[in-house]
Design an enzyme around this catalytic site. Structure first.
Site, mmCIF file in Angstrom:
data_model
loop_
_atom_site.group_PDB
_atom_site.id
_atom_site.type_symbol
_atom_site.label_atom_id
_atom_site.label_comp_id
_atom_site.label_asym_id
_atom_site.label_seq_id
_atom_site.Cartn_x
_atom_site.Cartn_y
_atom_site.Cartn_z
ATOM 1 N N HIS A 127 -4.169 15.435 -28.479
ATOM 2 C CA HIS A 127 -3.190 15.798 -29.271
ATOM 3 C C HIS A 127 -3.230 15.260 -30.903
ATOM 4 O O HIS A 127 -2.657 15.825 -31.549
ATOM 5 C CB HIS A 127 -1.785 15.506 -28.657
ATOM 6 N N ASP A 157 -5.255 14.530 -22.015
ATOM 7 C CA ASP A 157 -5.317 14.311 -23.551
ATOM 8 C C ASP A 157 -6.131 13.359 -23.847
ATOM 9 O O ASP A 157 -5.871 12.366 -24.724
ATOM 10 C CB ASP A 157 -3.679 13.446 -23.498
ATOM 11 N N GLY A 230 1.499 7.053 -34.252
ATOM 12 C CA GLY A 230 -0.021 6.719 -35.111
ATOM 13 C C GLY A 230 -0.922 5.826 -34.149
ATOM 14 O O GLY A 230 -2.065 5.771 -34.551
ATOM 15 N N ASN A 231 -0.303 5.388 -33.224
ATOM 16 C CA ASN A 231 -1.104 4.644 -32.313
ATOM 17 C C ASN A 231 -1.639 5.469 -31.171
ATOM 18 O O ASN A 231 -2.741 4.880 -30.513
ATOM 19 C CB ASN A 231 -0.184 3.644 -31.477
ATOM 20 N N SER A 232 -1.413 6.680 -31.121
ATOM 21 C CA SER A 232 -1.824 7.629 -30.246
ATOM 22 C C SER A 232 -3.160 7.700 -30.181
ATOM 23 O O SER A 232 -4.274 7.993 -31.492
ATOM 24 C CB SER A 232 -1.456 8.791 -30.379
ATOM 25 N N GLY A 288 -9.441 23.583 -3.300
ATOM 26 C CA GLY A 288 -8.873 24.783 -3.125
ATOM 27 C C GLY A 288 -7.791 25.050 -2.101
ATOM 28 O O GLY A 288 -7.733 25.937 -1.297
ATOM 29 N N VAL A 289 -6.723 24.129 -2.373
ATOM 30 C CA VAL A 289 -5.429 24.200 -1.352
ATOM 31 C C VAL A 289 -4.380 24.230 -2.254
ATOM 32 O O VAL A 289 -4.446 23.572 -3.301
ATOM 33 C CB VAL A 289 -5.339 22.952 -0.260
ATOM 34 N N ILE A 291 -0.696 22.676 -2.572
ATOM 35 C CA ILE A 291 0.154 21.600 -1.596
ATOM 36 C C ILE A 291 1.464 21.442 -2.022
ATOM 37 O O ILE A 291 1.981 21.978 -3.290
ATOM 38 C CB ILE A 291 -0.585 20.229 -1.784
#
Length: 504
Positions: A127, A157, A230-232, A288-289, A291
């Site tokens: 992001h 992310d 800004g820490n992201s 492929g299930v 749940i």
């Protein structure tokens, strides 16, 4: 004893105790001294000094239309032919300086860190760089380098960037093992809060395995180390200077740190980073299930002592287990040696497994545990199958039913599934079972959200094809002393789900 005498006695006791502490005649509890000496270092300056060079600021710019930029005023809607139209066109459309479309540059700041100095590889959040036209990496000594995008993963992310390693001498850090982190361990965050530049904050691991509903693989480390805007994309270090998390989110009503920050654990992030570096995209394992959670009612219906694992609500046609290895109604309680405590554990564990790997899966089928061998497919291929999954592949088994017979059970009216009922409820031709034609208000079925037009395909993991089958299965469960009936329901398009209904 007078009140004055009592007060003087208390004062003497307090003074004596204080003197004993000062003179060392009273022992300080061991956990206090050990905490001050080992777990809580007097200074992290040496550790921070060696890491600051590897942490970078990420600066991005994006060209947006004037009316789409932050703080932009929307264009008023005027009647056709209004005499004010020309005035508003000039004022609003050309504010950005671009007379063609009023576009403007929008800039944002985030954080990142270098993991490979020789190749110039930088890790940050998706992001932080999403939709950016230009990406720049700013180092602590003031040097700025242009960055190119290697790959991104929106599900976790994570984004990987590349800079020219010849353009600056790079310092790299390495991923540590986040699984070894315990609640209470010291951690240090370095980032670019509010665009101020490299900032160091210290805290502890407040919690692990946090699910904040941000994606399918939520497994965040929660920390009280100050994390702000800004820490992201910045790193969360352990006491050895290893990256055990990527700071990505906070919970705050004001936008500033209130001591609740979240980091992507390195166990998850490192695998994603490696795939992005190697392929430019992710290549996750796929079972492929479909749940759903195992509730207490479902566990009781399946004869399980405790509610655990992930209930298989359906098997995707053409998927890795479409050969009957795993069936709808199975409960997966262990995957490749890893316990599945709840539903959300399974997608993450499967996704972290290599495509094509053969794994052992421990399931509960009709109350009995058994191990099956499964070879994983690729998650990214599932989208192709999903588009054609609702096509007609099976011949309708109820076409030749001469008339609609009905029955009333558990607050539902059920009938045979034939041409007439298929047309009435728009049910796909490949859906088979017993159709629900009506649901009584305030009934147990209504409480579970069951709707007319849904189709009962199984009861207690036994197929049903007629209203009589439904009555017989419910009667048999009551004779066994069961309190709940486990129904597999199919939607009009064939999507499956499990529902438990009280049989009081």
């Amino acid at each position: 004893m007078t009140s004055n005498t009592l007060l003087r006695a208390v004062r003497r006791t307090f003074v004596a105790g204080a003197a004993a502490l000062l003179l060392g005649t009273v022992a300080v509890p061991a956990f206090v001294t050990s905490t001050m000496a080992a777990d809580g270092p007097a200074s992290v300056a040496d550790l921070a000094q060696g890491l600051l060079g590897a942490v970078v600021n990420i600066s991005t710019s994006q060209t947006v239309k004037g009316t789409e930029g932050p703080g932009a005023v929307p264009m008023p809607q005027l009647p056709e032919g209004s005499p004010f139209q020309d005035f508003f066109d000039d004022f609003f459309k050309n504010r950005g300086g671009d007379k063609d479309n009023g576009s403007q540059k929008v800039q944002s700041l985030g954080s990142g860190f270098v993991i490979d100095a020789e190749q110039g590889i930088v890790v940050t959040n998706n992001h932080v760089i999403a939709d950016a036209d230009d990406i720049e990496v700013n180092f602590s000594d003031g040097v700025t380098l242009k960055a190119t995008l290697v790959g991104t993963d929106t599900k976790t992310d994570v984004a990987v960037l590349k800079v020219d390693p010849k353009g600056h001498k790079l310092t790299a850090v390495k991923f540590g093992d986040s699984t070894k982190m315990r609640v209470g361990d010291w951690v240090m965050a370095i980032g670019n809060p509010f665009g101020l530049g490299g900032t160091v904050t210290v805290g502890i691991v407040s919690a692990r395995n946090r699910d904040i509903n941000s994606g399918p693989y939520d497994d965040f480390i929660q920390t009280d180390a100050a994390i702000n805007r800004g820490n992201s994309g910045g790193p969360l270090f352990n006491s050895a200077g290893e990256v055990i998390g990527i700071n990505t989110a906070i919970i705050s009503p004001s936008g500033g740190s209130i001591g609740i920050g979240f980091s992507i654990p390195s166990q998850l992030a490192s695998g994603v980073v490696e795939q992005l570096r190697q392929y430019g995209e992710t290549r996750r394992g796929w079972l492929g299930v479909r749940i759903q959670p195992v509730t207490d009612d479902i566990a009781e219906s399946l004869g399980m002592a405790t509610a655990k694992g992930a209930l298989v609500a359906g098997v995707i046609k053409g998927g890795p287990v479409d050969n009957g290895t795993i069936q709808a109604g199975d409960v997966i309680i262990k995957f490749d040696g890893k316990d599945i405590h709840e539903m959300r554990d399974l997608p993450r564990v499967v996704a972290e497994s290599p495509v094509g790997k053969a794994v052992d899966v421990l399931i509960v089928r009709k109350g009995v545990e058994q191990t099956v061998k499964v070879t994983l497919g690729r998650l990214e291929d599932s989208e192709k199958l999903a588009s054609g999954e609702n096509g007609n592949t099976d011949q309708d088994k109820g076409d030749k039913a001469p008339a609609v017979s009905t029955a009333s059970v558990l607050g539902m009216t059920v009938g045979e599934l034939n041409d007439e009922t298929r047309k009435k409820f728009s049910i796909a031709a490949d859906v088979s079972g017993v159709v629900i034609t009506d649901v009584a208000k305030d009934s147990a079925a209504a409480e579970r959200g069951i709707q007319p037009g849904e189709v009962i395909t199984e009861i207690a993991q036994e197929s049903v094809a007629t209203p009589k089958d439904v009555m017989d299965r419910i009667g048999a469960l009551k004779e066994q002393g069961r309190k709940n009936a486990l129904l597999m329901l199919a939607s009009k398009t064939g999507e499956l789900r499990f529902v438990t209904i009280r049989m009081d």
